[in-house]
Scaffold this motif. Structure first.
Motif, PDB file in Angstrom:
ATOM      1  N   THR A  30       0.844  -1.185   0.000  1.00 26.50           N
ATOM      2  CA  THR A  30       0.000   0.000   0.000  1.00 26.50           C
ATOM      3  C   THR A  30       0.881   1.238   0.000  1.00 26.50           C
ATOM      4  O   THR A  30       1.865   1.307   0.747  1.00 26.50           O
ATOM      5  CB  THR A  30      -0.903   0.009   1.251  1.00 26.50           C
ATOM      6  OG1 THR A  30      -1.692  -1.185   1.252  1.00 26.50           O
ATOM      7  CG2 THR A  30      -1.814   1.218   1.271  1.00 26.50           C
ATOM      8  N   VAL A  32       2.146   4.583   1.133  1.00 27.25           N
ATOM      9  CA  VAL A  32       2.034   5.334   2.390  1.00 27.25           C
ATOM     10  C   VAL A  32       2.690   6.708   2.306  1.00 27.25           C
ATOM     11  O   VAL A  32       2.460   7.546   3.170  1.00 27.25           O
ATOM     12  CB  VAL A  32       2.597   4.547   3.599  1.00 27.25           C
ATOM     13  CG1 VAL A  32       1.724   3.343   3.910  1.00 27.25           C
ATOM     14  CG2 VAL A  32       4.043   4.130   3.377  1.00 27.25           C
ATOM     15  N   ARG A  49       4.097   0.253   2.090  1.00 26.45           N
ATOM     16  CA  ARG A  49       4.068  -0.558   3.309  1.00 26.45           C
ATOM     17  C   ARG A  49       3.504  -1.912   2.914  1.00 26.45           C
ATOM     18  O   ARG A  49       2.479  -2.012   2.258  1.00 26.45           O
ATOM     19  CB  ARG A  49       3.201   0.090   4.372  1.00 26.45           C
ATOM     20  CG  ARG A  49       3.145  -0.754   5.653  1.00 26.45           C
ATOM     21  CD  ARG A  49       2.365  -0.106   6.748  1.00 26.45           C
ATOM     22  NE  ARG A  49       0.979   0.081   6.341  1.00 26.45           N
ATOM     23  CZ  ARG A  49       0.055   0.667   7.079  1.00 26.45           C
ATOM     24  NH1 ARG A  49       0.354   1.149   8.270  1.00 26.45           N
ATOM     25  NH2 ARG A  49      -1.173   0.792   6.655  1.00 26.45           N
ATOM     26  N   TYR A  62       8.674  -1.990   4.755  1.00 20.53           N
ATOM     27  CA  TYR A  62       8.505  -0.726   4.033  1.00 20.53           C
ATOM     28  C   TYR A  62       9.576  -0.670   2.946  1.00 20.53           C
ATOM     29  O   TYR A  62      10.740  -0.965   3.221  1.00 20.53           O
ATOM     30  CB  TYR A  62       8.691   0.464   4.980  1.00 20.53           C
ATOM     31  CG  TYR A  62       7.698   0.476   6.107  1.00 20.53           C
ATOM     32  CD1 TYR A  62       6.515   1.199   5.996  1.00 20.53           C
ATOM     33  CD2 TYR A  62       7.928  -0.243   7.271  1.00 20.53           C
ATOM     34  CE1 TYR A  62       5.581   1.200   7.030  1.00 20.53           C
ATOM     35  CE2 TYR A  62       7.000  -0.242   8.310  1.00 20.53           C
ATOM     36  CZ  TYR A  62       5.837   0.474   8.177  1.00 20.53           C
ATOM     37  OH  TYR A  62       4.919   0.480   9.195  1.00 20.53           O
ATOM     38  N   ILE A  76      -1.914   8.116  -1.747  1.00 14.00           N
ATOM     39  CA  ILE A  76      -1.758   7.440  -0.457  1.00 14.00           C
ATOM     40  C   ILE A  76      -2.965   6.527  -0.258  1.00 14.00           C
ATOM     41  O   ILE A  76      -4.103   6.915  -0.503  1.00 14.00           O
ATOM     42  CB  ILE A  76      -1.669   8.473   0.681  1.00 14.00           C
ATOM     43  CG1 ILE A  76      -0.536   9.421   0.372  1.00 14.00           C
ATOM     44  CG2 ILE A  76      -1.607   7.786   2.038  1.00 14.00           C
ATOM     45  CD1 ILE A  76       0.640   9.475   1.206  1.00 14.00           C
ATOM     46  N   GLY A  77      -2.700   5.291   0.168  1.00 10.16           N
ATOM     47  CA  GLY A  77      -3.754   4.311   0.389  1.00 10.16           C
ATOM     48  C   GLY A  77      -4.007   3.398  -0.795  1.00 10.16           C
ATOM     49  O   GLY A  77      -4.679   2.380  -0.670  1.00 10.16           O
ATOM     50  N   SER A 122       2.935  -1.457  12.557  1.00 12.36           N
ATOM     51  CA  SER A 122       2.429  -0.932  11.295  1.00 12.36           C
ATOM     52  C   SER A 122       2.397   0.588  11.298  1.00 12.36           C
ATOM     53  O   SER A 122       2.024   1.209  10.303  1.00 12.36           O
ATOM     54  CB  SER A 122       1.011  -1.463  11.035  1.00 12.36           C
ATOM     55  OG  SER A 122       0.124  -0.981  12.035  1.00 12.36           O
ATOM     56  N   TYR A 124       3.719   4.577  11.517  1.00 10.96           N
ATOM     57  CA  TYR A 124       4.799   5.401  10.973  1.00 10.96           C
ATOM     58  C   TYR A 124       4.413   6.868  11.158  1.00 10.96           C
ATOM     59  O   TYR A 124       3.269   7.195  11.471  1.00 10.96           O
ATOM     60  CB  TYR A 124       5.040   5.091   9.493  1.00 10.96           C
ATOM     61  CG  TYR A 124       3.821   5.286   8.622  1.00 10.96           C
ATOM     62  CD1 TYR A 124       3.542   6.519   8.041  1.00 10.96           C
ATOM     63  CD2 TYR A 124       2.932   4.245   8.395  1.00 10.96           C
ATOM     64  CE1 TYR A 124       2.416   6.704   7.261  1.00 10.96           C
ATOM     65  CE2 TYR A 124       1.803   4.416   7.614  1.00 10.96           C
ATOM     66  CZ  TYR A 124       1.558   5.659   7.045  1.00 10.96           C
ATOM     67  OH  TYR A 124       0.441   5.835   6.274  1.00 10.96           O
TER      68      TYR A 124
END
Length: 174
Positions: A30, A32, A49, A62, A76-77, A122, A124
């Motif tokens: 994913t 991030v 990630r 990562y 993002i996502g 998980s 950050y």
């Protein structure tokens, strides 16, 4: 190397490649972090990630891909597949001040900066355009494909030759 008379670490591996060479995701994950700024130290970059389900490693992984020639076109996502093209190789990023002071402000060669971290968390943080995984440590990229400890470069280097090779290594062609 011609740059330094001593061994030096800079938080990853710069893989030289011609401008525009596709940079591909080392594993499913994913997005991030994305930086479209060509003037940060790593330039244009994307960070993924990877969950334990993505990698079959019971840790959060990562991966960072930097010096892109163009801004990564991901949000993002967003989910990324293993082998998916993340962007083109380039040479974005600011030269360190010490290199500028020494008159070495020449343009760097095109390369892709690749870094891998692992963490039991998980979580950050993003601080001043810096991505910081919680309690993370540098991971030797080869360990990503070995799928078992040790994960750090020094420990991996100390293994007997017969234990260093990954069980499965995937090559991609586009």
């Amino acid at each position: 190397s011609y740059k330094r008379p001593r061994e030096a670490y800079h938080g990853g591996i710069d893989v030289p490649a011609p401008f525009g060479t596709p940079i591909i995701a080392a594993a499913a994950g994913t997005v991030v972090a994305v930086s479209a700024s060509p003037d940060s130290f790593r330039g244009r970059e994307i960070i993924l990630r990877h969950t334990p389900d993505d990698t079959s490693i019971p840790l959060w992984i990562y991966t960072q891909y930097a010096h892109c020639d163009a801004a990564p076109k991901f949000k993002i996502g967003e989910r990324v597949k293993m082998g998916q093209i993340l962007g083109p190789t380039g040479n974005s990023g600011r030269r360190p001040r010490r290199a500028q002071r020494r008159g070495r402000d020449r343009q760097r060669r095109p390369a892709s900066h690749f870094a891998v971290w692992f963490s039991e968390s998980s979580n950050y943080a993003l601080h001043r355009n810096n991505f910081i995984p919680v309690r993370a440590r540098w991971m030797d990229p080869n360990a990503l494909y070995r799928k078992k400890p040790p994960f750090g470069s020094a420990a991996l280097k100390a293994l007997p030759e017969s234990e260093k090779r990954p069980r499965h290594f995937y090559f991609f062609s586009h």
